[in-house]
Design a protein around this motif. Structure first.
Motif, PDB file in Angstrom:
ATOM      1  N   ASP A  19      -6.055  -0.990  -4.513  1.00 12.38           N
ATOM      2  CA  ASP A  19      -6.252  -1.783  -3.347  1.00 12.38           C
ATOM      3  C   ASP A  19      -6.959  -2.574  -2.832  1.00 12.38           C
ATOM      4  OD1 ASP A  19      -3.962  -2.119  -1.049  1.00 12.38           O
ATOM      5  OD2 ASP A  19      -3.635  -0.930  -0.375  1.00 12.38           O
ATOM      6  N   GLU A  20      -5.628  -3.685  -2.325  1.00 14.21           N
ATOM      7  CA  GLU A  20      -6.539  -5.105  -2.226  1.00 14.21           C
ATOM      8  C   GLU A  20      -8.216  -4.762  -3.058  1.00 14.21           C
ATOM      9  OE1 GLU A  20      -6.169  -7.242   1.488  1.00 14.21           O
ATOM     10  OE2 GLU A  20      -4.469  -5.771   2.074  1.00 14.21           O
ATOM     11  N   SER A  41       0.562  -1.173   0.428  1.00 16.39           N
ATOM     12  CA  SER A  41       0.289  -0.387  -0.202  1.00 16.39           C
ATOM     13  C   SER A  41       0.780   1.051   0.521  1.00 16.39           C
ATOM     14  CB  SER A  41      -1.136  -0.074   0.880  1.00 16.39           C
ATOM     15  OG  SER A  41      -1.978  -1.387   1.283  1.00 16.39           O
TER      16      SER A  41
HETATM   17 MG   LIG Z   1      -2.610  -2.296   2.154  1.00 18.85          MG
END
Ligand SMILES: [Mg+2]
Ligand SMILES: Nc1ncnc2c1ncn2[C@@H]1O[C@H](COP(=O)(O)OP(=O)(O)OP(=O)(O)O)[C@@H](O)[C@H]1O
Length: 506
Positions: free
Chosen positions: A167-168, A45
């Motif tokens: 992100d995810e 991240s």
């Molecule tokens: Mg992360």
């Protein structure tokens, strides 16, 4: 040779006590789907936040389409046609889809008024081009999480992004929504977009990505061609050792009933009945799984058991004692542990430190508090250190780290460590491995089985069928707020449970 879309060279980012990115390289070709893989806290991240201008790196250079750039803030990123879909969406709930999309760059007609009609048309066109099927006039609060994510995608497409960072993105989606998202990725790719996506699920990388870059503890490990690399190899690259995906457990020896739910009815958020006349028993020494598609009453059931959502009718018993209307501390004291679905809302105080979060449910006990009511800080420090080691909770400043600054997976480990270490008679766990890396999942699963073997009762709610099938002794399928059937895990398979989740009684 084509010029890569993204080159991040020797990127370093230092936070207090930790080097989040240590001389990391990332090269992404134009029109490629590139996965970013790494353990919890590996720095994924952080690296993507640097690319989107949320953090300024301490070292390294970034080239976009071959040209060196400085990305000082997200506006710079947007100008470079870079867009990011965050794991926690940033939408205004009582605005429409179009209103959300134009927020910050509202179209103005010649008269000086807001020209939403024009914008709605462009949103509809984009939605059609990429097969997103989003209704421009729908209010955000009335659409599913999966749809909200598509609004976020439209938001960056509306700003002409051609490098898309996720992100995810799949952590909050149901399996069907995940398939749909991966199909959307392919469509974006075929239109020439470049995609970087972070995921912990190797299956998704195999299904969608062209190449995969692996980070471990802030360092660059390598970049791999996905079609030539199997899941075991990827897992080993990221964790640094072999990971077993099979959960090793003996048959259960169920004993007395610990949790008894009797004809429970619970209202949902918009007045509709979410849990309907539901009965279930969970015994000491067994793991009972609740399998179901998201939105079939799981959240409300767990909410009612937790004492967070009022019960309309029916009763709940813990070790024979009725707790239907009892307060939350009494439930805890009577041996109930809970890992909630939403760690930010119900699991942590984000502005507390790791050690403070670890004693949220026990700070007043004599172990941690002397008779005069003062907290025994040295004892707490030692206790936190033990759990940090045991559960491998990684952060910059150990027990003193603020939960807010930690990586998602490490936040999740705090909640799980706290609840397991309370040794509850019934451990209720909802989506326990969301956002965890494969190594952490392996450990948490092992710990859950150990709790069972110590004679605890476990109720596991998960949208991941693999997790339910691998971990549970008995499986209850939930559909529209009712239990459709209960089967022994030994007799279950994906097809059978899937049919039950769809409402077909066993
Ligand atoms: Mg992360
Ligand atoms: N704003 C911040 N302040 C202090 N430390 C931070 C901050 N952001 C991240 N870190 C630390 O940097 C490290 C890398 O975090 P990052 O969020 O990039 O990990 P990640 O690979 O995304 O992990 P996860 O899979 O758990 O999301 C972690 O140890 C984290 O605690």
């Amino acid at each position: 040779m084509n010029t890569p879309a993204i080159e991040m060279l020797g990127i370093t980012k230092i936070f207090p006590g930790i080097i989040a990115n240590d001389n990391v390289n990332l090269e992404v070709d134009s029109g490629e789907i590139h996965a970013l893989l790494g353990e919890n806290g590996a720095g994924k991240s952080t690296l993507m936040s640097i690319l989107f201008g949320l953090y300024v790196p301490d070292g390294g250079i970034i080239k976009i389409r071959g040209k060196e750039v400085k990305i000082g803030n997200p506006n710079d990123a947007t100008a470079l046609k870079i867009g990011m879909v965050h794991q926690h969406f940033k939408l205004v709930h009582n605005f429409t889809v179009t209103e959300n999309i134009v927020l910050g760059m509202e179209p103005v007609a010649k008269t000086g008024n807001l020209d939403l009609k024009h914008a709605a048309k462009r949103v509809a066109d984009l939605s059609k081009t990429y097969g997103l099927a989003v209704d421009p006039d729908a209010k955000i609060e009335s659409i599913t999480v999966g749809m909200q994510q598509r609004v976020e995608i439209l938001k960056i497409l509306y700003r002409d992004a051609d490098i898309l960072i996720f992100d995810e993105p799949t952590a909050v989606l149901t399996p069907q929504e995940i398939d749909e998202l991966l199909a959307i990725f392919q469509r974006l790719k075929s239109e020439g977009k470049t995609i970087v996506f972070i995921t912990h699920k190797l299956k998704e990388i195999k299904a969608a990505a062209d190449r995969c870059t692996v980070l471990r503890r802030g360092k660059y490990i390598g970049t791999y061609l996905v079609k030539d690399t199997d899941e075991d190899t990827l897992a080993e690259k990221m964790v640094g050792r072999a990971v077993t995906f099979i959960i090793d457990k003996k048959p259960s020896i169920p004993r007395e009933v610990v949790l008894k739910i009797e004809r429970l009815t619970v209202a949902g958020s918009r007045g509709i009945t979410a849990v309907h006349d539901l009965s279930l028993e969970v015994r000491a020494g067994e793991i009972m799984g609740i399998a179901g598609v998201d939105g079939n009453g799981q959240s409300e059931l767990v909410g009612a058991l937790a004492g967070l959502v009022p019960v309309k009718s029916g009763r709940i018993f813990l070790k024979g004692k009725e707790i239907t209307k009892e307060n939350i501390r009494l439930r805890n004291e009577n041996g109930q542990g809970l890992v909630p679905e939403d760690r930010h809302k119900h699991g942590l105080v984000l502005d507390f430190r790791v050690d403070e979060n670890l004693i949220l449910k026990s700070f007043y006990k004599s172990q941690f508090c002397n008779r005069a009511g003062f907290i025994r800080f040295p004892v707490i420090a030692k206790y936190a250190e033990k759990l940090i080691q045991e559960f491998d909770i990684r952060s910059g400043k150990g027990a003193a780290t603020l939960a807010r600054s930690m990586s998602g997976g490490n936040q999740q480990k705090i909640v799980i460590a706290r609840e397991i270490d309370l040794s509850p008679d019934i451990l209720i766990i909802s989506q326990p491995t969301r956002g965890l890396d494969v190594g952490a999942i392996e450990y948490i699963h092992k710990r859950i089985v150990e709790e069972r073997d110590k004679g605890r009762a476990v109720l596991l709610v998960s949208f991941e069928l693999d997790e339910i099938l691998g971990l549970c002794d008995r499986i209850a399928a939930i559909s529209k707020g009712s239990i459709v059937g209960i089967v022994d895990a030994a007799d279950a398979n994906e097809r059978k449970i899937g049919a039950m989740m769809g409402g077909v009684a066993h």
